[in-house]
Design a protein around this motif. Structure first.
Motif, PDB file in Angstrom:
ATOM      1  N   ASN A 112       0.797  -1.233   0.000  1.00  0.00           N
ATOM      2  CA  ASN A 112       0.000   0.000   0.000  1.00  0.00           C
ATOM      3  C   ASN A 112       0.827   1.279   0.000  1.00  0.00           C
ATOM      4  O   ASN A 112       0.267   2.363   0.012  1.00  0.00           O
ATOM      5  N   ASN A 136      -1.605   4.352  -0.964  1.00  0.00           N
ATOM      6  CA  ASN A 136      -2.786   4.136  -1.783  1.00  0.00           C
ATOM      7  C   ASN A 136      -4.015   4.690  -1.072  1.00  0.00           C
ATOM      8  O   ASN A 136      -4.069   4.743   0.164  1.00  0.00           O
ATOM      9  N   TYR A 137      -5.014   5.064  -1.833  1.00  0.00           N
ATOM     10  CA  TYR A 137      -6.194   5.736  -1.288  1.00  0.00           C
ATOM     11  C   TYR A 137      -7.035   4.850  -0.380  1.00  0.00           C
ATOM     12  O   TYR A 137      -7.727   5.337   0.500  1.00  0.00           O
ATOM     13  N   ASP A 138      -6.985   3.531  -0.556  1.00  0.00           N
ATOM     14  CA  ASP A 138      -7.858   2.645   0.205  1.00  0.00           C
ATOM     15  C   ASP A 138      -7.219   2.077   1.473  1.00  0.00           C
ATOM     16  O   ASP A 138      -7.776   1.206   2.122  1.00  0.00           O
ATOM     17  N   VAL A 139      -6.060   2.593   1.860  1.00  0.00           N
ATOM     18  CA  VAL A 139      -5.357   2.078   3.035  1.00  0.00           C
ATOM     19  C   VAL A 139      -5.904   2.733   4.310  1.00  0.00           C
ATOM     20  O   VAL A 139      -6.319   3.897   4.302  1.00  0.00           O
ATOM     21  N   ILE A 140      -5.920   1.981   5.383  1.00  0.00           N
ATOM     22  CA  ILE A 140      -6.284   2.534   6.695  1.00  0.00           C
ATOM     23  C   ILE A 140      -4.977   3.029   7.311  1.00  0.00           C
ATOM     24  O   ILE A 140      -4.163   2.241   7.810  1.00  0.00           O
ATOM     25  N   VAL A 174      -1.787  10.877  -1.180  1.00  0.00           N
ATOM     26  CA  VAL A 174      -2.565   9.659  -1.313  1.00  0.00           C
ATOM     27  C   VAL A 174      -2.753   9.424  -2.809  1.00  0.00           C
ATOM     28  O   VAL A 174      -3.175  10.318  -3.537  1.00  0.00           O
ATOM     29  N   ASN A 176      -4.104   6.970  -6.174  1.00  0.00           N
ATOM     30  CA  ASN A 176      -5.110   5.982  -6.558  1.00  0.00           C
ATOM     31  C   ASN A 176      -4.550   4.982  -7.563  1.00  0.00           C
ATOM     32  O   ASN A 176      -5.280   4.212  -8.140  1.00  0.00           O
TER      33      ASN A 176
END
Length: 184
Positions: A112, A136-140, A174, A176
């Motif tokens: 990520n 990456n945009y979808d990482v916590i 961030v 994508n």
């Protein structure tokens, strides 16, 4: 060239003044050599400087600048390193660049993280690591950064034997786009 990039602002200003002075002197010498400026004009101009305290001050300043650059140029650049251990057979050291590469190895294994910049600072009883990351945009982010801090700390302390005091992480961007895996 690397030495010029590491100069502080004061040294850069002194270098600019020094270069400007000698550029003007070079122009005068060129004009004198091709007979655009007459010998009599140069002698008359130089006689104005004779016996003046300002001329001495300028000479002293130029001498000091010259000596500063001379010593700066002769100074060897040492590679920042930290001591791993002092044993009876001798000292073992590791460069900060090597520690950066160890941290980079851990970061490359995390899917990520899109991009990273690493800076390692030597401290009295260990090191401090500063990371600037693009993820990456979808990482916590809190979970990923906490795990990353722990993994890097454990890996460097185990591999290099250096105490990691802290790992500061800054998420700069961030993304994508997915990270391209490099063939190993």
């Amino acid at each position: 060239m690397k030495g010029v990039l590491n100069m502080n602002l004061f040294d850069r200003i002194m270098l600019a003044v020094y270069a400007l002075f000698f550029s003007l002197l070079a122009i005068v010498l060129i004009l004198f050599s091709v007979k655009i400026v007459s010998f009599q004009y140069v002698i008359t101009s130089l006689s104005i400087l004779y016996g003046r305290w300002e001329t001495g001050v300028i000479g002293i300043v130029l001498l000091l600048i010259s000596l500063r650059f001379l010593f700066y140029g002769l100074k060897s650049e040492s590679v920042p390193e930290t001591t791993v251990k002092d044993g009876e057979l001798g000292r073992v050291c590791i460069t900060l660049a090597a520690i950066e590469n160890l941290a980079l190895k851990v970061i490359r294994d995390i899917e990520n993280i899109k991009d990273s910049k690493i800076k390692v600072k030597k401290q009295e009883n260990g090191i401090s690591i500063l990371l600037k990351l693009t993820v990456n945009y979808d990482v916590i982010i809190p979970e990923m950064t906490s795990e990353l801090q722990k993994t890097i700390k454990d890996y460097i302390e185990t591999t290099a034997g250096i105490s990691v005091n802290d790992i500061q992480i800054s998420i700069d961007n961030v993304s994508n786009q997915l990270k391209q895996k490099v063939a190993k």
